[in-house]
Design a protein around this motif. Sequence first.
Motif, mmCIF file in Angstrom:
data_model
loop_
_atom_site.group_PDB
_atom_site.id
_atom_site.type_symbol
_atom_site.label_atom_id
_atom_site.label_comp_id
_atom_site.label_asym_id
_atom_site.label_seq_id
_atom_site.Cartn_x
_atom_site.Cartn_y
_atom_site.Cartn_z
ATOM 1 N N TRP A 37 0.833 -1.187 0.000
ATOM 2 C CA TRP A 37 0.000 0.000 0.000
ATOM 3 C C TRP A 37 0.875 1.248 0.000
ATOM 4 N N VAL A 38 0.421 2.264 -0.719
ATOM 5 C CA VAL A 38 1.061 3.571 -0.663
ATOM 6 C C VAL A 38 0.075 4.530 -0.006
ATOM 7 N N LEU A 39 0.500 5.142 1.091
ATOM 8 C CA LEU A 39 -0.349 6.059 1.847
ATOM 9 C C LEU A 39 0.086 7.493 1.589
ATOM 10 N N LEU A 40 -0.867 8.315 1.176
ATOM 11 C CA LEU A 40 -0.626 9.726 0.934
ATOM 12 C C LEU A 40 -1.294 10.551 2.033
ATOM 13 N N GLU A 41 -0.567 11.494 2.565
ATOM 14 C CA GLU A 41 -1.124 12.456 3.519
ATOM 15 C C GLU A 41 -0.946 13.840 2.929
ATOM 16 N N GLY A 42 -2.055 14.434 2.500
ATOM 17 C CA GLY A 42 -1.954 15.720 1.825
ATOM 18 C C GLY A 42 -1.112 15.597 0.567
ATOM 19 N N LYS A 43 -0.061 16.389 0.470
ATOM 20 C CA LYS A 43 0.783 16.416 -0.725
ATOM 21 C C LYS A 43 2.013 15.515 -0.608
ATOM 22 N N THR A 44 2.035 14.657 0.411
ATOM 23 C CA THR A 44 3.251 13.893 0.704
ATOM 24 C C THR A 44 2.965 12.401 0.786
ATOM 25 N N ILE A 45 3.921 11.609 0.332
ATOM 26 C CA ILE A 45 3.867 10.164 0.546
ATOM 27 C C ILE A 45 4.247 9.905 1.999
ATOM 28 N N ALA A 46 3.325 9.322 2.738
ATOM 29 C CA ALA A 46 3.553 9.118 4.174
ATOM 30 C C ALA A 46 4.140 7.751 4.489
ATOM 31 N N ALA A 47 3.757 6.726 3.701
ATOM 32 C CA ALA A 47 4.233 5.376 4.012
ATOM 33 C C ALA A 47 4.063 4.469 2.807
ATOM 34 N N VAL A 48 4.913 3.450 2.758
ATOM 35 C CA VAL A 48 4.780 2.346 1.811
ATOM 36 C C VAL A 48 4.820 1.090 2.670
ATOM 37 N N THR A 49 3.708 0.370 2.730
ATOM 38 C CA THR A 49 3.576 -0.670 3.736
ATOM 39 C C THR A 49 2.791 -1.867 3.229
ATOM 40 N N ARG A 50 3.059 -3.039 3.819
ATOM 41 C CA ARG A 50 2.285 -4.235 3.485
ATOM 42 C C ARG A 50 0.891 -4.199 4.121
ATOM 43 N N ASN A 51 0.795 -3.508 5.220
ATOM 44 C CA ASN A 51 -0.457 -3.503 5.970
ATOM 45 C C ASN A 51 -1.388 -2.405 5.452
ATOM 46 N N LYS A 52 -2.651 -2.727 5.317
ATOM 47 C CA LYS A 52 -3.626 -1.759 4.819
ATOM 48 C C LYS A 52 -3.798 -0.628 5.820
ATOM 49 N N PRO A 53 -3.497 0.591 5.408
ATOM 50 C CA PRO A 53 -3.631 1.712 6.334
ATOM 51 C C PRO A 53 -5.051 2.261 6.349
ATOM 52 N N ARG A 54 -5.358 3.007 7.372
ATOM 53 C CA ARG A 54 -6.631 3.721 7.417
ATOM 54 C C ARG A 54 -6.466 5.015 6.621
ATOM 55 N N ALA A 55 -7.484 5.354 5.841
ATOM 56 C CA ALA A 55 -7.396 6.557 5.019
ATOM 57 C C ALA A 55 -8.793 7.044 4.669
ATOM 58 N N ASP A 56 -8.890 8.323 4.299
ATOM 59 C CA ASP A 56 -10.173 8.900 3.899
ATOM 60 C C ASP A 56 -10.672 8.298 2.594
ATOM 61 N N GLN A 57 -9.749 8.054 1.659
ATOM 62 C CA GLN A 57 -10.093 7.423 0.388
ATOM 63 C C GLN A 57 -9.221 6.184 0.219
ATOM 64 N N VAL A 58 -9.843 5.094 -0.174
ATOM 65 C CA VAL A 58 -9.115 3.833 -0.346
ATOM 66 C C VAL A 58 -9.353 3.319 -1.762
ATOM 67 N N TYR A 59 -8.268 3.034 -2.467
ATOM 68 C CA TYR A 59 -8.341 2.450 -3.817
ATOM 69 C C TYR A 59 -7.699 1.072 -3.754
ATOM 70 N N ASP A 60 -8.554 0.061 -3.742
ATOM 71 C CA ASP A 60 -8.099 -1.326 -3.621
ATOM 72 C C ASP A 60 -8.518 -2.059 -4.890
ATOM 73 N N ARG A 61 -7.678 -1.955 -5.912
ATOM 74 C CA ARG A 61 -7.976 -2.549 -7.207
ATOM 75 C C ARG A 61 -6.898 -3.571 -7.550
ATOM 76 N N PRO A 62 -7.260 -4.642 -8.250
ATOM 77 C CA PRO A 62 -6.280 -5.707 -8.515
ATOM 78 C C PRO A 62 -5.280 -5.322 -9.596
ATOM 79 N N SER A 63 -4.098 -5.880 -9.489
ATOM 80 C CA SER A 63 -3.063 -5.835 -10.521
ATOM 81 C C SER A 63 -2.769 -4.415 -11.011
ATOM 82 N N ARG A 64 -2.629 -3.488 -10.053
ATOM 83 C CA ARG A 64 -2.184 -2.140 -10.401
ATOM 84 C C ARG A 64 -0.678 -2.032 -10.175
ATOM 85 N N PHE A 65 -0.034 -1.311 -11.061
ATOM 86 C CA PHE A 65 1.405 -1.045 -10.957
ATOM 87 C C PHE A 65 1.539 0.435 -10.605
#
Length: 457
Positions: free
Chosen positions: A26-54
């Motif tokens: 998962w890539v987590l964005l906070e405002g204009k910044t990348i906040a985290a790149v993580t295996r665990n699904k983060p909590r967020a206002d908007q979530v895009y969970d689509r298969p086979s995205r690069f």
Amino acid sequence: MSTIAIFGSYVLSREDGRQHVLRDHWVLLEGKTIAAVTRNKPRADQVYDRPSRFILPGLLNLHNHCFSEAVARSHTEDGNGCRHDQSIVYTVLLPLTKRGADLLSPEERLAIARLGILQLLKGGATTVMEPFRNTIPEMFDAAEEMGIRFYGAPYLFSTSDAKAGPDGVVHYAGDDGAADLVTWDALYQRWHGRGEGRIGLAMSPHATDTCGPDLLKACAARARELGVPITTHLAQSRAEVETIGKRYGGRTPAEYLDWLGLLAPDLLAAHCIACTDDDLKLMAARGATVLNCPRVFARRGVTAPFSRFAEHGVRTVVGTDGYNMDLLGELNAASIISKTSSQRADVANSPELIESVTATAAGIINRPDLGTITPGATADLTVVDMTHPHLQPLYDPRRALVALANRANIDQVIVDGRVLVDQGHYGQGDEAAITSAGAAAIGRIWELPEAREVLAG
């Protein structure tokens, strides 16, 4: 601060300074910044969970021409408009864009600019460097309005009417480019830093055969005073090489720029197809960059192989120039043309080409916060849908991206943490209305008698 979480079956990350593809992160964005790149699904206002995205860092296209591309579209293929071993730059593009900029209303010019920016975004670019006539300031308006990261590069000329004469040579006398430098300064004061910092300027003396020594030196001095990039067209044709040799004591265009002090790490030189091997060695030694745009030349039967520049040690990135605006398609062309011209399958490989429009391009414009997916970087992302039949089954996403993908596979484009394109559609405006208005404005140029003459065929 709003947050966005995007799942990537593949995420282009970096490890020890090199590309590394993460699986199922998962890539987590906070405002204009990348906040985290993580295996665990983060909590967020908007979530895009689509298969086979690069998920890629936002792609940077450092050489494009929205207005002139539209003027020439579907007219200049098959050799139409070419003569005197000149590119169509001096027979079609410069004359008709000048005439069009004078003819059209500000709203019509804005419509064409919007059409171009729409194509760039839908093609996956988050950042563009755009040289254009300084009589089309509406390019800035469209870029700010539509949200792309934009380095506007208004042209400067030593002649107010750059076009080829009957001998195929661009002649000028009397003009010195001072007025264009004044105009550039005014645009810098108005636009640099606008759009919450997304809008900037680059210094853009048009080309070696349209800019005299005094103008080129003045451009370089002003750009370096302000710390902005310098971009120009270099060795676009044999005719340009012959012209510069006759004017400046047998120098090649690259040697001409070196003589004037422009061949340096802040120079982005477009095309360079008529550079000699010695020219390329000189450019490598000076740290200059080649902006490689292979498809615009391939349509004329001319090879512009990425691999030739790179193998001479010249820092090389890929741009779209005035043709097609499909950055993924341009990477594919850079790969195929390089392999064909060198007769080697291993040159211009996928990681190298992807690097050219991400980390390498970001470094050239001194933006280490772009071109990378790491915590703290700016939240510019290009997300590609790899579920399409022509991309499946999928083993290596980077090879598939370069060899098989195109702009139709762009799923999302995010700039400064703002989703501008989602599921392939621009969400900040009416695509059909933008397209219709831009096409209608270009149609007015096509109706001009001089346009009918040069575009006939």
